[in-house]
Design a protein around this motif. Structure first.
Motif, PDB file in Angstrom:
ATOM      1  N   SER A  14      -0.247   4.412 -14.777  1.00  0.00           N
ATOM      2  CA  SER A  14       1.030   4.672 -14.113  1.00  0.00           C
ATOM      3  C   SER A  14       0.891   5.742 -13.040  1.00  0.00           C
ATOM      4  CB  SER A  14       2.090   5.075 -15.138  1.00  0.00           C
ATOM      5  OG  SER A  14       1.668   6.204 -15.877  1.00  0.00           O
ATOM      6  N   ALA A  21      -0.710   4.191  -4.200  1.00  0.00           N
ATOM      7  CA  ALA A  21       0.302   3.634  -3.297  1.00  0.00           C
ATOM      8  C   ALA A  21       0.653   4.633  -2.197  1.00  0.00           C
ATOM      9  CB  ALA A  21       1.553   3.242  -4.080  1.00  0.00           C
ATOM     10  N   ALA A  43       0.075  -5.727 -13.164  1.00  0.00           N
ATOM     11  CA  ALA A  43       1.438  -5.632 -12.649  1.00  0.00           C
ATOM     12  C   ALA A  43       1.640  -4.342 -11.855  1.00  0.00           C
ATOM     13  CB  ALA A  43       2.439  -5.717 -13.797  1.00  0.00           C
ATOM     14  N   ARG A  44       1.108  -3.219 -12.372  1.00  0.00           N
ATOM     15  CA  ARG A  44       1.224  -1.945 -11.656  1.00  0.00           C
ATOM     16  C   ARG A  44       0.527  -2.009 -10.302  1.00  0.00           C
ATOM     17  NH1 ARG A  44       0.482   0.554 -16.901  1.00  0.00           N
ATOM     18  NH2 ARG A  44      -1.777   0.502 -16.560  1.00  0.00           N
ATOM     19  N   GLU A  46      -0.157  -4.632  -8.445  1.00  0.00           N
ATOM     20  CA  GLU A  46       0.564  -5.507  -7.524  1.00  0.00           C
ATOM     21  C   GLU A  46       1.799  -4.803  -6.974  1.00  0.00           C
ATOM     22  OE1 GLU A  46       1.334  -9.050  -9.757  1.00  0.00           O
ATOM     23  OE2 GLU A  46      -0.634  -9.932  -9.290  1.00  0.00           O
ATOM     24  N   GLN A  47       2.530  -4.109  -7.842  1.00  0.00           N
ATOM     25  CA  GLN A  47       3.717  -3.391  -7.406  1.00  0.00           C
ATOM     26  C   GLN A  47       3.368  -2.288  -6.408  1.00  0.00           C
ATOM     27  OE1 GLN A  47       6.003  -1.700 -10.601  1.00  0.00           O
ATOM     28  NE2 GLN A  47       7.780  -1.287  -9.324  1.00  0.00           N
ATOM     29  N   ALA A  48       2.203  -1.658  -6.603  1.00  0.00           N
ATOM     30  CA  ALA A  48       1.772  -0.580  -5.713  1.00  0.00           C
ATOM     31  C   ALA A  48       1.173  -1.096  -4.412  1.00  0.00           C
ATOM     32  CB  ALA A  48       0.757   0.302  -6.433  1.00  0.00           C
ATOM     33  N   GLY A  49       0.990  -2.418  -4.307  1.00  0.00           N
ATOM     34  CA  GLY A  49       0.439  -2.998  -3.089  1.00  0.00           C
ATOM     35  C   GLY A  49      -1.056  -2.794  -2.927  1.00  0.00           C
ATOM     36  N   VAL A 127       7.059   8.193  -7.766  1.00  0.00           N
ATOM     37  CA  VAL A 127       7.855   6.989  -7.553  1.00  0.00           C
ATOM     38  C   VAL A 127       9.335   7.353  -7.644  1.00  0.00           C
ATOM     39  CG1 VAL A 127       6.078   5.433  -8.446  1.00  0.00           C
ATOM     40  CG2 VAL A 127       7.759   6.397 -10.010  1.00  0.00           C
TER      41      VAL A 127
END
Length: 281
Positions: A14, A21, A43-44, A46-49, A127
């Motif tokens: 996390s 990111a 998933a983390r 992908e969310q962070a790009g 975040v």
């Protein structure tokens, strides 16, 4: 910086994913390796790009800067793996480890890396409008590369000096107080609950500004993070021992956290459930 660096993040949890990111605007690319990682990590990332790279060797061959943000117990193994691939860029060791271990890692990674930076992440993941600090120490040119990478982001990068171990010492000095205090608060509240005086304890604590005792919701958070906090307090205890300071308090706090092994990352855990786990030997 005339050319933006390519950054690699190792094992983005996390905190690691959120920090990575924040590096994206200052980097050419931010890479990660999904091999062997679970669905939550995917998933983390992908969310962070973050950009996936098939194998670690390919990531290390392309990266100019590597950020290691992982559980402290595996920090040396991660550095050893990076060195085995002959990574030649700047290695940022940003885990909660004792200064002596930091220096061992710097020597290990430095056999192939251009430079090693000692880093310490203090604060919540950056975040949702939150900011955090990545304190750094080490060679001036490598430290400058890291601070430039995060300029204008939610990650501030205060520079502590040129000595490897300074950032790690700051992290563990802070952790030794902050995390052990959370453990003591949980134990104190558990004792009060066992004798039916928990409401009275809250009343007493409420008259003391800033007391962790009033933050009963954090008991569950402490339990869910115990798997990470225990090894971190062991590292802090090693630091105290190396400085000739008593380490028994932190060793005991780490042993207390081990009672919450079954609570790893349980987001829905209640304070009462956490205390129930704590009372089981």
């Amino acid at each position: 910086m005339t050319q933006r660096p390519t950054v690699g993040i190792l094992h983005p949890g996390s905190m690691g994913a959120a920090v990575a990111a924040c590096a994206r605007p200052g980097a050419e690319r931010v890479l990660w390796c999904p091999a062997g990682r679970g669905a939550a990590t995917l998933a983390r990332a992908e969310q962070a790009g973050l950009e996936p790279v098939g194998v670690l060797g390919d990531l290390l061959a392309q990266a100019d800067v590597v950020l290691s943000i992982c559980p402290p117990a595996v920090a040396e193994d991660v550095a050893r793996s990076v060195a085995a691939h002959r990574f030649a860029g700047v290695y940022v060791e940003a885990n909660a480890i004792a200064p002596d271990r930091m220096r061992r890692i710097a020597e290990l990674a430095g056999t192939t890396a251009r430079a090693v930076v000692d880093g310490a992440v203090i604060g919540s993941p950056p975040v949702g409008g939150k900011g955090t600090r990545l304190y750094v120490s080490g060679p001036e040119d490598a430290v400058s590369l890291v601070t430039e990478l995060f300029t204008g982001s939610a990650v501030a990068t205060p520079v502590l000096g040129k000595e490897i171990g300074q950032a790690s010492a700051l992290k563990l000095a802070y952790s030794s107080y902050q995390k052990a205090s959370r453990v003591l608060a949980a134990v104190a509240f558990g004792a009060a609950r066992a004798h039916g005086v928990d409401d009275a304890l809250l009343d007493v604590a409420g008259k003391r500004q800033g007391s962790y005792l009033v933050e009963t919701g954090y008991i569950a958070k402490t339990a869910a993070r115990a798997w990470r906090w225990g090894p971190e307090l062991d590292e802090a205890a090693d630091m105290l021992s190396g400085a000739g300071l008593p380490d028994e308090v932190l060793r005991a706090a780490s042993q207390t956290l081990s009672r919450w092994e079954e609570c790893k990352d349980l987001a829905e855990l209640t304070p009462d459930e956490a205390l129930d786990h704590l009372t089981r030997p």
